[in-house]
Design a protein around this motif. Structure first.
Motif, PDB file in Angstrom:
ATOM      1  N   ARG A   1      -4.005   8.532 -13.256  1.00 55.94           N
ATOM      2  CA  ARG A   1      -3.850   9.727 -13.024  1.00 55.94           C
ATOM      3  C   ARG A   1      -3.780   9.937 -11.388  1.00 55.94           C
ATOM      4  N   LEU A   2      -3.160  10.483 -10.634  1.00 56.21           N
ATOM      5  CA  LEU A   2      -3.004  10.563  -9.183  1.00 56.21           C
ATOM      6  C   LEU A   2      -3.255  11.940  -8.635  1.00 56.21           C
ATOM      7  N   GLN A   3      -3.909  11.795  -7.642  1.00 61.12           N
ATOM      8  CA  GLN A   3      -4.142  13.092  -6.845  1.00 61.12           C
ATOM      9  C   GLN A   3      -3.354  12.863  -5.392  1.00 61.12           C
ATOM     10  N   LYS A   4      -2.854  14.086  -4.783  1.00 61.23           N
ATOM     11  CA  LYS A   4      -2.401  13.987  -3.275  1.00 61.23           C
ATOM     12  C   LYS A   4      -3.278  13.365  -2.390  1.00 61.23           C
ATOM     13  N   GLY A   5      -2.671  12.516  -1.712  1.00 65.31           N
ATOM     14  CA  GLY A   5      -3.822  11.812  -0.446  1.00 65.31           C
ATOM     15  C   GLY A   5      -4.571  10.382  -1.030  1.00 65.31           C
ATOM     16  N   GLU A   6      -4.489  10.364  -2.104  1.00 65.91           N
ATOM     17  CA  GLU A   6      -5.042   8.913  -2.253  1.00 65.91           C
ATOM     18  C   GLU A   6      -4.145   7.777  -2.169  1.00 65.91           C
ATOM     19  N   PHE A   7      -4.791   6.507  -2.198  1.00 68.26           N
ATOM     20  CA  PHE A   7      -4.006   5.355  -1.773  1.00 68.26           C
ATOM     21  C   PHE A   7      -4.036   4.305  -3.100  1.00 68.26           C
ATOM     22  N   ILE A   8      -2.908   3.709  -3.151  1.00 67.35           N
ATOM     23  CA  ILE A   8      -2.628   2.668  -4.384  1.00 67.35           C
ATOM     24  C   ILE A   8      -2.154   1.417  -3.756  1.00 67.35           C
ATOM     25  N   LEU A   9      -2.749   0.405  -4.393  1.00 67.79           N
ATOM     26  CA  LEU A   9      -1.895  -1.108  -4.079  1.00 67.79           C
ATOM     27  C   LEU A   9      -1.142  -1.382  -5.038  1.00 67.79           C
ATOM     28  N   ALA A  10       0.182  -1.583  -4.912  1.00 71.03           N
ATOM     29  CA  ALA A  10       1.077  -1.526  -5.859  1.00 71.03           C
ATOM     30  C   ALA A  10       1.484  -3.104  -5.821  1.00 71.03           C
ATOM     31  N   THR A  11       1.390  -3.630  -7.335  1.00 71.36           N
ATOM     32  CA  THR A  11       1.816  -5.133  -7.145  1.00 71.36           C
ATOM     33  C   THR A  11       2.851  -5.482  -7.909  1.00 71.36           C
ATOM     34  N   ARG A  12       3.339  -4.365  -8.751  1.00 71.36           N
ATOM     35  CA  ARG A  12       4.725  -4.849  -9.246  1.00 71.36           C
ATOM     36  C   ARG A  12       5.402  -3.521  -9.751  1.00 71.36           C
ATOM     37  N   GLY A  13       6.630  -3.535 -10.075  1.00 68.25           N
ATOM     38  CA  GLY A  13       7.395  -2.267 -10.400  1.00 68.25           C
ATOM     39  C   GLY A  13       8.672  -2.401 -10.957  1.00 68.25           C
ATOM     40  N   LEU A  14       8.979  -1.121 -11.568  1.00 66.28           N
ATOM     41  CA  LEU A  14      10.339  -1.109 -12.025  1.00 66.28           C
ATOM     42  C   LEU A  14      11.043  -0.234 -11.321  1.00 66.28           C
ATOM     43  N   ARG A  15      12.323   0.210 -11.615  1.00 71.89           N
ATOM     44  CA  ARG A  15      13.002   1.008 -10.740  1.00 71.89           C
ATOM     45  C   ARG A  15      12.269   2.379 -10.490  1.00 71.89           C
ATOM     46  N   TYR A  16      11.842   3.042 -11.566  1.00 69.31           N
ATOM     47  CA  TYR A  16      11.319   4.102 -11.374  1.00 69.31           C
ATOM     48  C   TYR A  16       9.755   4.461 -11.614  1.00 69.31           C
ATOM     49  N   TRP A  17       9.051   3.234 -11.721  1.00 74.47           N
ATOM     50  CA  TRP A  17       7.702   3.168 -12.042  1.00 74.47           C
ATOM     51  C   TRP A  17       7.060   1.861 -11.216  1.00 74.47           C
ATOM     52  N   LEU A  18       5.878   2.012 -10.923  1.00 73.03           N
ATOM     53  CA  LEU A  18       5.160   1.126 -10.241  1.00 73.03           C
ATOM     54  C   LEU A  18       3.680   0.764 -10.834  1.00 73.03           C
ATOM     55  N   TYR A  19       3.408  -0.378 -10.841  1.00 73.04           N
ATOM     56  CA  TYR A  19       2.059  -0.576 -11.334  1.00 73.04           C
ATOM     57  C   TYR A  19       0.937  -1.197 -10.160  1.00 73.04           C
ATOM     58  N   GLY A  20      -0.061  -0.546 -10.215  1.00 71.59           N
ATOM     59  CA  GLY A  20      -0.859  -1.013  -9.263  1.00 71.59           C
ATOM     60  C   GLY A  20      -2.470  -0.495  -9.470  1.00 71.59           C
ATOM     61  N   ASP A  21      -3.265  -0.795  -8.399  1.00 70.63           N
ATOM     62  CA  ASP A  21      -4.641  -0.510  -8.464  1.00 70.63           C
ATOM     63  C   ASP A  21      -4.947   0.878  -7.283  1.00 70.63           C
TER      64      ASP A  21
ATOM     65  N   ARG B   1       0.834  -1.085  -0.017  1.00 67.18           N
ATOM     66  CA  ARG B   1       0.094  -0.068   0.030  1.00 67.18           C
ATOM     67  C   ARG B   1       0.988   1.484  -0.026  1.00 67.18           C
ATOM     68  N   TYR B   2       0.514   2.221  -1.010  1.00 69.20           N
ATOM     69  CA  TYR B   2       1.370   3.359  -0.962  1.00 69.20           C
ATOM     70  C   TYR B   2       0.342   4.466  -0.857  1.00 69.20           C
ATOM     71  N   LYS B   3       0.806   5.921  -0.346  1.00 70.11           N
ATOM     72  CA  LYS B   3       0.059   6.762  -0.426  1.00 70.11           C
ATOM     73  C   LYS B   3       0.586   8.029  -1.289  1.00 70.11           C
ATOM     74  N   VAL B   4      -0.204   8.739  -2.183  1.00 68.84           N
ATOM     75  CA  VAL B   4       0.267   9.544  -3.015  1.00 68.84           C
ATOM     76  C   VAL B   4       0.577  10.820  -2.457  1.00 68.84           C
ATOM     77  N   ILE B   5       1.775  11.112  -2.680  1.00 68.16           N
ATOM     78  CA  ILE B   5       2.249  12.564  -2.102  1.00 68.16           C
ATOM     79  C   ILE B   5       2.402  13.558  -3.085  1.00 68.16           C
TER      80      ILE B   5
END
Length: 194
Positions: free
Chosen positions: A131-151, A98-102
């Motif tokens: 599209r992300l807005q500050k304060g939203e939450f994301i569930l990341a399932t996979r990622g690269l060095r500078y990018w993440l993929y999630g719901d 779980r990640y929080k958008v900053i």
């Protein structure tokens, strides 16, 4: 046979050692079938089609023999593969972080304002950016060095008819939630590669 006699008489290809009785072809110089340039091209085309058909039917024979030896239809094999994929997806959701958008993110494919490395290492896939807005939450399932993929974790009243919004987003825009960071500590001596 007409093609062979024509090639033998006209071109010979240096095959002087071939031991085939060509006496009938030498006595009657006219071929059995008229053999001009168009007939030669058509014959080569027909040989190509015959070869392609032989390869395709051979592959079908191989697949059918494999199915017979496994005693399983192709539908049953497909269902087993799908079940395995669903298990892997469920495992991936359990391991999601779980990640929080900053920082806001517009959903652009190659964002210049997120850093040069993020710009040049954008994932080359058909999967969308979200599209992300500050304060939203994301569930990341996979990622690269500078990018993440999630719901994106949606509120019930957010969008009607949409159950999930998922895609790529820059790692720079999010931070790991503190509650997940405590439970996600690696055992001593083991390095985490995230």
């Amino acid at each position: 046979m007409t093609m062979y006699t024509q090639l033998y008489n006209r071109l010979s290809f240096g095959w002087n050692t071939v031991k085939i009785d060509m006496s009938a072809a030498r006595r009657d110089p006219l071929p059995i079938v008229p053999f001009g340039l168009a007939a030669f091209a058509t014959t080569l085309f027909a040989l190509g089609l015959a070869l392609g058909t032989t390869i395709a039917v051979g592959m079908l024979f191989f697949i059918q023999m494999k199915i017979i030896l496994r005693n399983k239809t192709s539908i049953e094999s497909w269902i087993e593969e799908k079940i395995e994929q669903l298990k892997q997806k469920a495992d991936k959701r359990v391991r999601s972080v779980r990640y929080k958008v900053i920082e806001d993110y517009s959903g652009a494919c190659c964002p210049l304002n997120k850093g040069i490395k993020t710009f040049f290492t954008s994932p080359c896939t058909e999967e969308p950016r979200i599209r992300l807005q500050k304060g939203e939450f994301i569930l990341a399932t996979r990622g690269l060095r500078y990018w993440l993929y999630g719901d994106k974790i949606l509120d019930d009243s957010f969008i009607e008819g949409v159950s999930r919004i998922r895609g790529w987003f820059p790692r720079k825009c999010v931070e790991k939630c503190p509650c997940d960071a405590e439970t996600d500590q690696a055992p001593e001596g083991e390095k985490k590669n995230r």
